[in-house]
Design an enzyme around this catalytic site. Structure first.
Site, PDB file in Angstrom:
ATOM      1  N   GLU A 274     -11.869 -25.394  98.631  1.00 28.34           N
ATOM      2  CA  GLU A 274     -10.833 -24.361  98.513  1.00 28.34           C
ATOM      3  C   GLU A 274     -11.407 -22.953  98.589  1.00 28.34           C
ATOM      4  O   GLU A 274     -10.666 -21.974  98.577  1.00 28.34           O
ATOM      5  CB  GLU A 274     -10.096 -24.527  97.171  1.00 28.34           C
ATOM      6  CG  GLU A 274      -9.166 -25.726  97.114  1.00 28.34           C
ATOM      7  CD  GLU A 274      -9.842 -27.002  96.633  1.00 28.34           C
ATOM      8  OE1 GLU A 274     -11.079 -27.086  96.754  1.00 28.34           O
ATOM      9  OE2 GLU A 274      -9.129 -27.899  96.164  1.00 28.34           O
TER      10      GLU A 274
ATOM     11  N   TRP B 299     -18.006 -30.675  73.021  1.00 27.16           N
ATOM     12  CA  TRP B 299     -18.158 -31.046  74.422  1.00 27.16           C
ATOM     13  C   TRP B 299     -19.623 -31.310  74.759  1.00 27.16           C
ATOM     14  O   TRP B 299     -20.505 -30.545  74.373  1.00 27.16           O
ATOM     15  CB  TRP B 299     -17.633 -29.917  75.332  1.00 27.16           C
ATOM     16  CG  TRP B 299     -16.139 -29.790  75.301  1.00 27.16           C
ATOM     17  CD1 TRP B 299     -15.295 -30.315  74.358  1.00 27.16           C
ATOM     18  CD2 TRP B 299     -15.327 -29.106  76.249  1.00 27.16           C
ATOM     19  NE1 TRP B 299     -14.004 -29.985  74.664  1.00 27.16           N
ATOM     20  CE2 TRP B 299     -13.990 -29.253  75.813  1.00 27.16           C
ATOM     21  CE3 TRP B 299     -15.580 -28.404  77.408  1.00 27.16           C
ATOM     22  CZ2 TRP B 299     -12.914 -28.697  76.513  1.00 27.16           C
ATOM     23  CZ3 TRP B 299     -14.519 -27.850  78.105  1.00 27.16           C
ATOM     24  CH2 TRP B 299     -13.188 -28.007  77.662  1.00 27.16           C
TER      25      TRP B 299
HETATM   26  P1  AMP Z   1     -15.807 -29.977  97.209  1.00 23.84           P
HETATM   27  O1  AMP Z   1     -14.537 -29.248  97.327  1.00 23.84           O
HETATM   28  O2  AMP Z   1     -15.723 -31.402  97.620  1.00 23.84           O
HETATM   29  O3  AMP Z   1     -16.927 -29.259  97.868  1.00 23.84           O
HETATM   30  O4  AMP Z   1     -16.168 -30.039  95.665  1.00 23.84           O
HETATM   31  C1  AMP Z   1     -16.252 -28.871  94.910  1.00 23.84           C
HETATM   32  C2  AMP Z   1     -16.781 -29.211  93.541  1.00 23.84           C
HETATM   33  O5  AMP Z   1     -18.137 -29.664  93.619  1.00 23.84           O
HETATM   34  C3  AMP Z   1     -16.845 -28.030  92.608  1.00 23.84           C
HETATM   35  O6  AMP Z   1     -15.602 -27.729  92.043  1.00 23.84           O
HETATM   36  C4  AMP Z   1     -17.876 -28.503  91.599  1.00 23.84           C
HETATM   37  O7  AMP Z   1     -17.313 -29.370  90.640  1.00 23.84           O
HETATM   38  C5  AMP Z   1     -18.838 -29.300  92.436  1.00 23.84           C
HETATM   39  N1  AMP Z   1     -19.989 -28.456  92.777  1.00 23.84           N
HETATM   40  C6  AMP Z   1     -20.219 -27.782  93.903  1.00 23.84           C
HETATM   41  N2  AMP Z   1     -21.405 -27.146  93.849  1.00 23.84           N
HETATM   42  C7  AMP Z   1     -21.931 -27.415  92.635  1.00 23.84           C
HETATM   43  C8  AMP Z   1     -23.131 -27.039  91.947  1.00 23.84           C
HETATM   44  N3  AMP Z   1     -24.050 -26.290  92.516  1.00 23.84           N
HETATM   45  N4  AMP Z   1     -23.302 -27.496  90.687  1.00 23.84           N
HETATM   46  C9  AMP Z   1     -22.386 -28.278  90.094  1.00 23.84           C
HETATM   47  N5  AMP Z   1     -21.250 -28.675  90.687  1.00 23.84           N
HETATM   48  C10 AMP Z   1     -21.023 -28.254  91.937  1.00 23.84           C
END
Ligand code: AMP
Length: 547
Positions: free
Chosen positions: A331, A449
């Protein structure tokens, strides 16, 4: 009074024309599905993108019609990036790792008119083509002589037959920069997938931002290996940033294993590589036993899931490669934060620097962010208070494609609209954001948490552990307790007790997992992330040992 500057829309076609004119001899190298290496230049990309645009015009495809791809990172995919969007159509990149039924659902929802696929995915297309009711033309991304005779797909053309004879001149149309340029469905693990619909303006601003020094620092001196797929959020915008800077691009095709990636990095003089932690883990596992080194790679950006400290350490200490931790989401086009140190941090001892580098980083100019509690109150930026992370900016979604009246945005007390990321985070006084969890993955134990990411990071720091996933399981007293599910390295030796002992002193006692579950593999989702929903399902009969 208005400014007196020229009013020129920010269009994706401008990027490829710029690439052609200013660094036309810059290289674009691809490992093809056929296994060989294909090599050409940015001028070739531009020429063939114009041929794609002519082919689409020839099919009388309307402005904003969707053209889908089911493809690896490669030169033909790149030509579609520019030819489809540049000519005013919308490039819909589909994730081939999705279940075929989901592929069909997505193609129908997007109303794709044309679908271009790599031959690797022929079986998927054979399974779903009759269900994709809007697709008028199927195109196989291959040479004419590589197209099998009877695929069962009506009217299937090879890409080269489809576009190869088209004129190489084309007058790119000029239109509103807010027009849709590409779309990507979220990897949503529950409910139907939803699509982010990017615009020429959002893509261009994101491409500028991604190239900035404190972001990915992309320049004409770079050779970039985007291992992050072009079917997932436009490979983090790297193809566009490369076009507007003149960086060399190196595409891995289907070869995501450690050996193939290493060979490309060394063979093509790659200076910068981008991908998710699971891919880098495979690379390091390939390199270590053979004592392999990098000759030119100087930095890598790791995002998509939290980067374990052990990985940052391995790249920095053993290979002298800087690791940039990045955070973003479909997004958000996708970049939101990058973790680069400030000047004042350079004199800090290494372990203090490390604490900062583990964070997801500072907001890129263009992305505003804040954290709120359950009641919607802003939380302090003190690095301790955590809350739901909200973002806003010109490359953040306002709504989903066909989302109609249901805005995903939330309004704050000042009337500003924010996108709730679904992540839980802290933000420190220097603006460094740290994700503690996905809001649905956070473990709530006795009202406190526990960050599943912290628990996983400690497990993978153990020399015998290859992968770890921490999930919460029901507990009568504490509500939920963490357990850690681990995959051992092929030669790794560790017992449950030894691993639990390893946690001592590394986290608060009450946060130490209640159990260790050894498994052969952990389910990975279509974008390379741990699939905790599936893991929970697999362990639904699991009972805590103390109960
Ligand atoms: P997507 O839209 O499939 O790319 O997923 C996005 C989600 O991936 C984010 O809202 C995070 O929960 C996770 N995410 C992306 N980058 C990171 C990061 N560097 N560290 C932790 N979670 C991440």
């Amino acid at each position: 009074m208005l400014g007196l500057m020229q009013d020129q829309p920010l269009l994706i076609s401008n990027m490829i024309e710029y690439a052609d004119r200013h660094h036309g001899d810059g290289e674009v190298v691809s490992r093809r599905v056929e296994g060989d290496i294909h090599r050409y230049t940015w001028s070739d990309v531009a020429r063939r993108s114009r041929q794609v645009a002519n082919a689409l015009d020839g099919m009388n495809l309307a402005f904003s019609d969707r053209v889908a791809t089911l493809a690896w990172n490669g030169y033909r995919h790149l030509e579609l990036y520019f030819g489809v969007s540049g000519s005013g159509r919308v490039l819909h990149t589909i994730n081939p790792r999705l279940h075929p039924d989901q592929v069909a659902w997505i193609a129908n929802h997007a109303e794709d008119q044309v679908l271009c696929f790599d031959m690797t995915f022929l079986p998927i297309i054979q399974a779903v083509h009759s269900k994709c009711t809007t697709v008028k033309q199927w195109i196989a991304l291959c040479d004419a002589d590589k197209l099998p005779a009877d695929t069962g797909i009506p009217g299937l053309l090879s890409y080269e037959t489809w576009m190869g004879q088209q004129s190489t001149t084309y007058k790119w149309p000029v239109f509103d920069e807010n027009s849709a340029s590409s779309m990507c469905y979220t990897s949503g693990t529950t409910g139907n997938p939803k699509a982010a619909l990017y615009s020429h303006r959002s893509t261009t601003l994101h491409a500028y931002a991604a190239a900035m020094p404190d972001v990915m620092c992309i320049s004409a001196r770079d050779a970039i290996l985007p291992v992050v797929p072009m079917f997932h959020v436009n490979a983090w915008g790297i193809p566009y940033s490369a076009a507007l800077t003149g960086a060399k691009l190196v595409f891995p095709g289907a070869g995501m294993d450690g050996k193939s990636i290493y060979e490309l990095i060394e063979g093509e003089g790659v200076t910068f590589a981008a991908g998710v932690p699971t891919v880098w883990q495979m690379l390091l596992t390939h390199m270590k036993p053979q004592g392999l080194r990098f000759s030119k790679l100087n930095r890598t950006v790791i995002g998509g899931s939290a980067c374990p400290p052990a990985m940052i350490n391995a790249f920095r200490d053993e290979y002298n490669v800087e690791v940039l931790h990045a955070w973003g989401m479909t997004e958000m086009s996708p970049l939101g934060t990058l973790c680069t140190l400030k000047n004042k941090h350079l004199s800090l001892p290494k372990d203090e620097q490390m604490k900062i580098l583990l964070k997801q980083g500072r907001a890129i100019y263009g992305v505003d962010m804040k954290i709120i509690d359950d009641a919607g109150h802003d939380q302090p930026h003190d690095g301790k208070a955590f809350g739901d992370l909200l973002v806003r900016g010109p490359w953040v979604v306002a709504n989903y494609y066909k989302g109609e009246g249901d805005s995903p945005l939330v309004k704050d007390a000042n009337g500003l609209e924010w996108f709730p990321t679904g992540d839980v985070a802290t933000i420190d006084a220097d603006g460094f954001m740290q994700i503690t969890d996905r809001s649905k993955d956070v473990i709530k134990s006795g009202g406190e948490w526990i960050s599943s990411i912290d628990i996983e990071n400690i497990a993978v720091a153990h020399p015998a552990i290859l992968m770890a996933a921490c999930i919460g399981v029901k507990h009568p007293k504490w509500d939920e307790r963490p357990i850690v599910v681990v995959v051992k390295k092929p030669d790794g030796q560790v017992t449950r007790e030894e691993l639990l002992h390893f946690y001592e002193g590394k986290t608060a006692k009450w946060q130490i997992p209640d159990d260790v579950v050894f498994v052969d593999s952990i389910p990975i989702g279509a974008t390379g992330k741990l699939l905790k929903t599936k893991l929970r399902e697999q362990l639904k009969d699991y009972v805590l040992p103390t109960l």
